[in-house]
Scaffold this active site. Sequence first.
Site, short mmCIF file in Angstrom:
data_model
loop_
_atom_site.label_atom_id
_atom_site.label_comp_id
_atom_site.label_asym_id
_atom_site.label_seq_id
_atom_site.Cartn_x
_atom_site.Cartn_y
_atom_site.Cartn_z
N HIS A 46 0.84 -1.20 0.00
CA HIS A 46 0.00 0.00 0.00
C HIS A 46 0.88 1.25 0.00
O HIS A 46 2.08 1.18 0.27
CB HIS A 46 -0.97 -0.04 1.19
CG HIS A 46 -0.31 -0.20 2.52
ND1 HIS A 46 0.22 -1.40 2.95
CD2 HIS A 46 -0.05 0.68 3.51
CE1 HIS A 46 0.75 -1.24 4.15
NE2 HIS A 46 0.61 0.02 4.51
N ARG A 77 -4.69 15.11 5.18
CA ARG A 77 -5.14 13.77 5.60
C ARG A 77 -4.52 13.48 6.96
O ARG A 77 -3.34 13.77 7.19
CB ARG A 77 -4.66 12.74 4.59
CG ARG A 77 -4.91 11.28 4.99
CD ARG A 77 -4.47 10.33 3.87
NE ARG A 77 -4.41 8.96 4.33
CZ ARG A 77 -5.44 8.10 4.28
NH1 ARG A 77 -6.60 8.50 3.78
NH2 ARG A 77 -5.29 6.87 4.71
O1 LIG Z 1 -1.23 7.08 6.57
C1 LIG Z 1 -1.80 6.16 5.98
O2 LIG Z 1 -2.95 6.22 5.60
C2 LIG Z 1 -1.04 4.87 5.75
C3 LIG Z 1 0.40 4.96 6.20
C4 LIG Z 1 1.07 3.63 6.30
O3 LIG Z 1 0.87 2.78 5.48
C5 LIG Z 1 1.96 3.36 7.44
O4 LIG Z 1 2.20 4.26 8.27
O5 LIG Z 1 2.44 2.20 7.53
FE LIG Z 2 1.71 0.87 6.09
#
Ligand SMILES: O=C(O)CCC(=O)C(=O)O
Ligand SMILES: [Fe+2]
Length: 326
Positions: free
Chosen positions: A257, A267
């Site tokens: 992701h 965000r």
């Molecule tokens: O901040 C997000 O929405 C995802 C961040 C992420 O994948 C993480 O911090 O491992």
């Molecule tokens: Fe993550």
Amino acid sequence: MVLLSKATTEQYSYIKNYMPTAFSSTIPIVDLSKPDAKTLIVKACEEFGFFKVINHGVPIEAISQLESEAFKFFSMPLNEKEKAGPPKPFGYGSKKIGHNGDVGWVEYLLLNTNQEHNFSFYGKNAEKFRCLLNSYMSSVRKMACEILELMAEGLKIQQKNVFSKLLMDKQSDSVFRVNHYPACPELAVNGQNLIGFGEHTDPQIISLLRSNNTSGLQIFLRDGNWISVPPDHKSFFINVGDSLQVMTNGRFRSVRHRVLANGFKSRLSMIYFGGPPLSEKIAPLPSLMKGKESLYKEFTWFEYKNSTYGSRLADNRLGHFERIVA
Ligand SMILES: O=C(O)CCC(=O)C(=O)O
Ligand SMILES: [Fe+2]
Ligand SMILES: C=C1C[C@]23C[C@H]1CC[C@H]2[C@@]12CCC[C@@](C)(C(=O)O1)[C@H]2[C@@H]3C(=O)O
């Protein structure tokens, strides 16, 4: 975080030849209050390593109060926030992610769940922040354990708490993170795609993510496409981590992701990364092997975590631990 000149944004990564992805309606939704939850969870973990949870039982006030405290924290001047840094091992970080040169359009708080954090620089609000964090983390850990127990049931494992006991252990090496991605108006103007948090898989067992209503999160599908996850501030998004992939001998897959920065809105996301104790051996559960060999070499969470911190965000970290099975 101070924005905005071209010179500032040039040091970040962009996605080249990026075709905007449609918001996907294919992401599985699991209603935790329904009897079919365990079946849907297993299917989602096999197909995507990712799903959305509704009726999760975490009180909306606990979520929104923590969110508003977090926004207050990030709105402080950089020099104040830096008093809570650097993020090695835990604290405030800005732009730099990990120890090996990854950067993103993000600032964050990285916290250990077993340790009291000192936000004394944060004045009279420190105590409130700490209380909100503690109550949020305990509700989310409870949900994580419920989900892990449903997984064990869905996988027909006799010992229902095989996964959840690792998070309940006093020594559990779980982590909590609050990410803030400021809006980046230059992007809105130029239509670019700046990386907020580069692509990766989470190394732990399971991650539970909740964000405000700003888009940005994307997941990578087996067919080789990235899809955008429609934001939903009332729900939780669950990621299968590398350790759960190993414990299920590859039946569940950790999900790649990333987060793209947004031109218009900031965000804020809060993620609970459920991890085992450092000394825990991470290996496939015998009942899931069915006479097959383990796809992975044996290692402890301590070893995996160390190798994680020696890697770049996008690396295939499990690759080093795969066995060639004849
Ligand atoms: O901040 C997000 O929405 C995802 C961040 C992420 O994948 C993480 O911090 O491992
Ligand atoms: Fe993550
Ligand atoms: C480049 C990095 C940054 C890492 C370690 C290494 C690879 C994976 C990253 C994460 C992703 C999941 C949360 C976190 C806390 C984790 O355990 O692994 C992150 C950590 C960090 O942000 O420090």
